[in-house]
Design a protein around this motif. Structure first.
Motif, mmCIF file in Angstrom:
data_model
loop_
_atom_site.group_PDB
_atom_site.id
_atom_site.type_symbol
_atom_site.label_atom_id
_atom_site.label_comp_id
_atom_site.label_asym_id
_atom_site.label_seq_id
_atom_site.Cartn_x
_atom_site.Cartn_y
_atom_site.Cartn_z
ATOM 1 N N TYR A 1 -42.906 -25.896 37.974
ATOM 2 C CA TYR A 1 -42.148 -25.861 36.713
ATOM 3 C C TYR A 1 -41.430 -27.190 36.468
ATOM 4 C CZ TYR A 1 -43.024 -20.985 37.657
ATOM 5 O OH TYR A 1 -43.654 -19.814 37.944
ATOM 6 N N LEU A 2 -41.600 -28.134 37.421
ATOM 7 C CA LEU A 2 -40.859 -29.400 37.334
ATOM 8 C C LEU A 2 -41.483 -30.341 36.315
ATOM 9 C CD1 LEU A 2 -40.339 -30.108 41.120
ATOM 10 C CD2 LEU A 2 -38.549 -29.659 39.460
ATOM 11 N N ALA A 3 -40.623 -30.903 35.459
ATOM 12 C CA ALA A 3 -41.109 -31.837 34.436
ATOM 13 C C ALA A 3 -41.475 -33.160 35.083
ATOM 14 C CB ALA A 3 -40.024 -32.037 33.390
ATOM 15 N N PRO A 4 -42.454 -33.873 34.511
ATOM 16 C CA PRO A 4 -42.910 -35.124 35.126
ATOM 17 C C PRO A 4 -41.807 -36.172 35.261
ATOM 18 C CG PRO A 4 -44.309 -34.510 33.284
ATOM 19 C CD PRO A 4 -43.208 -33.523 33.311
ATOM 20 N N GLU A 5 -40.826 -36.150 34.338
ATOM 21 C CA GLU A 5 -39.795 -37.204 34.389
ATOM 22 C C GLU A 5 -38.951 -37.153 35.658
ATOM 23 O OE1 GLU A 5 -40.226 -35.142 31.897
ATOM 24 O OE2 GLU A 5 -38.402 -34.069 31.334
ATOM 25 N N TRP A 6 -39.038 -36.038 36.421
ATOM 26 C CA TRP A 6 -38.315 -35.982 37.691
ATOM 27 C C TRP A 6 -38.776 -37.099 38.623
ATOM 28 C CZ3 TRP A 6 -33.932 -33.744 38.501
ATOM 29 C CH2 TRP A 6 -33.603 -32.571 37.854
ATOM 30 N N LEU A 7 -40.048 -37.531 38.434
ATOM 31 C CA LEU A 7 -40.576 -38.568 39.320
ATOM 32 C C LEU A 7 -40.051 -39.948 38.962
ATOM 33 C CD1 LEU A 7 -44.286 -37.554 39.828
ATOM 34 C CD2 LEU A 7 -42.406 -37.392 41.440
ATOM 35 N N LEU A 8 -39.652 -40.106 37.697
ATOM 36 C CA LEU A 8 -39.090 -41.387 37.284
ATOM 37 C C LEU A 8 -37.614 -41.311 37.608
ATOM 38 C CD1 LEU A 8 -40.568 -41.373 33.712
ATOM 39 C CD2 LEU A 8 -41.414 -42.713 35.613
ATOM 40 N N GLU A 9 -37.118 -42.301 38.281
ATOM 41 C CA GLU A 9 -35.727 -42.163 38.702
ATOM 42 C C GLU A 9 -34.766 -42.558 37.592
ATOM 43 O OE1 GLU A 9 -34.766 -43.253 42.672
ATOM 44 O OE2 GLU A 9 -36.812 -42.993 43.337
ATOM 45 N N ASN A 10 -35.158 -42.384 36.323
ATOM 46 C CA ASN A 10 -34.215 -42.787 35.278
ATOM 47 C C ASN A 10 -33.686 -41.617 34.453
ATOM 48 O OD1 ASN A 10 -36.494 -42.333 33.985
ATOM 49 N ND2 ASN A 10 -36.701 -44.324 32.987
ATOM 50 N N GLY A 11 -33.650 -40.463 35.057
ATOM 51 C CA GLY A 11 -32.895 -39.366 34.468
ATOM 52 C C GLY A 11 -33.694 -38.255 33.807
ATOM 53 N N VAL A 12 -33.002 -37.144 33.639
ATOM 54 C CA VAL A 12 -33.603 -35.974 32.992
ATOM 55 C C VAL A 12 -32.688 -35.532 31.847
ATOM 56 C CG1 VAL A 12 -34.814 -35.115 35.025
ATOM 57 C CG2 VAL A 12 -32.444 -34.445 34.656
ATOM 58 N N SER A 13 -33.210 -34.650 31.010
ATOM 59 C CA SER A 13 -32.424 -34.178 29.865
ATOM 60 C C SER A 13 -32.816 -32.736 29.586
ATOM 61 C CB SER A 13 -32.730 -35.036 28.644
ATOM 62 O OG SER A 13 -34.071 -34.785 28.259
ATOM 63 N N GLU A 14 -32.364 -32.224 28.438
ATOM 64 C CA GLU A 14 -32.726 -30.841 28.086
ATOM 65 C C GLU A 14 -34.245 -30.696 27.933
ATOM 66 O OE1 GLU A 14 -31.421 -32.975 26.053
ATOM 67 O OE2 GLU A 14 -32.264 -32.788 24.051
ATOM 68 N N LYS A 15 -34.937 -31.827 27.754
ATOM 69 C CA LYS A 15 -36.397 -31.783 27.604
ATOM 70 C C LYS A 15 -37.066 -31.309 28.902
ATOM 71 C CE LYS A 15 -36.627 -33.556 23.407
ATOM 72 N NZ LYS A 15 -37.378 -33.137 22.269
ATOM 73 N N SER A 16 -36.363 -31.452 30.019
ATOM 74 C CA SER A 16 -36.934 -30.998 31.294
ATOM 75 C C SER A 16 -36.947 -29.474 31.336
ATOM 76 C CB SER A 16 -36.117 -31.544 32.471
ATOM 77 O OG SER A 16 -35.823 -32.897 32.247
ATOM 78 N N ASP A 17 -35.895 -28.842 30.774
ATOM 79 C CA ASP A 17 -35.888 -27.367 30.663
ATOM 80 C C ASP A 17 -37.014 -26.919 29.734
ATOM 81 O OD1 ASP A 17 -33.765 -26.780 32.282
ATOM 82 O OD2 ASP A 17 -32.288 -26.595 30.664
ATOM 83 N N ILE A 18 -37.226 -27.725 28.663
ATOM 84 C CA ILE A 18 -38.242 -27.340 27.664
ATOM 85 C C ILE A 18 -39.624 -27.365 28.320
ATOM 86 C CG2 ILE A 18 -39.287 -28.032 25.452
ATOM 87 C CD1 ILE A 18 -36.387 -28.972 24.697
ATOM 88 N N TYR A 19 -39.836 -28.351 29.187
ATOM 89 C CA TYR A 19 -41.111 -28.424 29.915
ATOM 90 C C TYR A 19 -41.288 -27.156 30.780
ATOM 91 C CZ TYR A 19 -44.800 -30.170 32.972
ATOM 92 O OH TYR A 19 -45.972 -30.319 33.659
ATOM 93 N N SER A 20 -40.241 -26.818 31.554
ATOM 94 C CA SER A 20 -40.349 -25.634 32.431
ATOM 95 C C SER A 20 -40.589 -24.384 31.592
ATOM 96 C CB SER A 20 -39.061 -25.437 33.244
ATOM 97 O OG SER A 20 -38.681 -26.631 33.860
ATOM 98 N N TYR A 21 -39.920 -24.321 30.434
ATOM 99 C CA TYR A 21 -40.102 -23.173 29.542
ATOM 100 C C TYR A 21 -41.573 -23.078 29.109
ATOM 101 C CZ TYR A 21 -39.963 -20.461 25.226
ATOM 102 O OH TYR A 21 -40.238 -19.541 24.239
ATOM 103 N N GLY A 22 -42.164 -24.221 28.769
ATOM 104 C CA GLY A 22 -43.579 -24.243 28.364
ATOM 105 C C GLY A 22 -44.468 -23.712 29.482
#
Ligand SMILES: Nc1ncnc2c1ncn2[C@@H]1O[C@H](COP(=O)(O)OP(=O)(O)OP(=O)(O)O)[C@@H](O)[C@H]1O
Length: 454
Positions: free
Chosen positions: A277-298
């Protein structure tokens, strides 16, 4: 009782005095000493009577005051607990209250990474779920604080209510929630073999799946858009979506959540969440946002439609040899969409029973594929998702997503039983070091460059 005793004492004293006077008068015939004695005795009697009356009045006033204080205290307590309830402020429980409520933690209803969940009933009859966070675990402490600070201030019909907490010095910590009777969504969409800790469950009807999708979208939209600080859940998955007795979805488990200021566009935090359920941006060390929840929701939406895990190990037969390989559902969905055969990805158990609305399937899948776009900028806001699912906004066909990173974050070579590994406080570099050598088909740096160019 005390008054009666005082009256008897006064009467006895007077009787004794009268007897004494008569004896003196008849037998001693002493005039001066007699009157002296009489005066002294009367004075003593009056003093005793005055003292008794004073005590009597004092006791009566004290009792009146005590009764008044008790009733005022009770009223205040009732008012206070009422105000707490309507304000949604969690109550501080004593451990003994929770032991009584759960019958000494007899009925285990679930087990998570940070502790165990027990069913209980409070003294006023409220059914509760009590989460016991294991003692001494730093992660448990962090999760306890995140949970209380995030959820204590929120009120939404699709978010679990934190009724209270309990902290024992040097002992375990407890969180007390409303009891949600039908357990987690995982038990209602995955076949029995794919959902662990199954207490109740079955195959959720299509119309309820669609409603669950909308309920969860509303809950996340509230967290992202309507709270004073944005609340990122960061662990959206079927296990953390509970179903009440009307199968209304309730989002739970805020142990990994983070607050994000309204003026911030992303936050830097250690890696947290659950594989798959982890959004790809977790791999970039420059932060996450509400879009990471949206990815998991998808990702959850795809599982809701397919009735299966997004990532699973399948057995294949090749020249008489049986081999296992990872199968990635979102890629299958993408292919079926291109071929125009979306109904083939719907949970086969639902297809047998009928009642699946093809237009709704298409809508859910399209929304899911928009939400799981690898570039965060392409993902819709949760508000937008609510409008799309509620029929107030059109849902366009999503662009094809390269889905390069999904495998990196979704598959764990060490787990072959399909159980989900959960991260909390892992640095992305730690994950990538461990994963890259085993992913031969994709280049990690290539994937990173695609993601960076969002
Ligand atoms: N309020 C509740 N009412 C009813 N059941 C609950 C409640 N909260 C949790 N549960 C049950 O307990 C299980 C464990 O919950 P918990 O939040 O501790 O862990 P998890 O989400 O499964 O795992 P992890 O914490 O590792 O992500 C849930 O899957 C659910 O079945």
């Amino acid at each position: 009782m005390e008054d009666r005793r005082a009256n008897i004492l006064a009467v006895s004293l007077l009787t004794a005095l009268t007897t004494f006077i008569i004896i003196c008068r008849v037998y001693l015939r002493l005039n001066k000493p007699f009157f002296l004695l009489l005066g002294a005795s009367v004075a003593a009697c009056l003093a005793v009577l005055a003292w008794i009356s004073f005590r009597h009045r004092f006791n009566r006033r004290r009792k009146l005051l005590e009764t008044k204080l008790v009733s005022e205290g009770r009223e205040l307590r009732i008012e206070y607990s009422f105000l707490r309830k309507i304000a949604g402020v969690p109550t501080k429980f004593r451990q003994s209250e929770l032991e009584d409520a759960t019958d000494k933690f007899q009925s285990l209803i679930g087990q998570g990474a940070s502790g165990s969940v027990f069913k209980g009933i409070l003294s006023d009859g409220t059914p509760v779920a009590v989460k016991r966070i294991n003692n001494g675990e730093e992660r448990g402490d962090k999760e306890f604080r995140s949970e209380v600070s995030a959820i204590a201030s929120v009120q939404h019909i699709n978010l679990v209510r934190l009724l209270g907490y309990c902290v024992v010095q040097g002992g375990p910590k407890f969180l007390v929630y409303d009891f949600i009777s039908n357990g987690s969504l995982a038990n209602w969409i995955f076949p029995k073999s794919e959902s662990s800790n199954r207490r109740c469950g079955g195959c959720l009807a299509w119309y309820l799946r669609y409603r669950v999708a909308l309920d969860v979208a509303k809950a996340l939209s509230y967290l992202h858009q309507d709270c004073r600080s944005r609340i990122l859940h960061l662990d959206v998955k079927p296990e953390n979506i509970l179903l009440d007795d009307n199968f209304q979805a309730v989002v739970s488990d805020f142990g990994l959540s983070k607050l994000m200021g309204r003026d911030e566009s992303r936050i830097i935090t250690s890696m947290r969440g659950t594989r798959g359920y982890l959004a790809p941006e977790w791999l970039l060390e420059n932060g996450v946002s509400e879009k990471s929840d949206i990815y998991s929701y998808g990702m959850v939406l795809l599982e809701l439609v397919g009735g299966r895990r997004n990532v699973r190990l399948v057995k294949t037969e090749n020249a008489g040899k049986s081999k296992t390989k990872w199968e990635y559902f979102p890629k299958i969905v993408n292919e079926k969409m291109k071929e125009g055969r979306l109904m083939e990805i719907v949970d086969p158990r639902l297809m047998e029973g009928g009642g699946v609305d093809e237009r709704e399937v298409q809508k859910l899948v399209h929304v899911a594929l928009w939400c799981t776009q690898e570039r965060t900028g392409l993902r819709p806001s949760m508000n937008m998702v609510v409008d799309m699912l509620g029929g107030r906004a059109p849902v366009e066909e999503p662009p094809e997503s390269p889905m390069i990173i999904v495998d990196l974050l979704g598959i764990d070579d060490e787990e072959s039983d399909g159980s989900r590994a959960r991260f909390c406080g892992v640095a992305p570099s730690q994950l990538s070091d461990r994963r890259i050598p085993s992913i031969s088909s994709y280049s990690f740096s290539n994937a990173m460059s695609i993601l960076s160019g969002r």
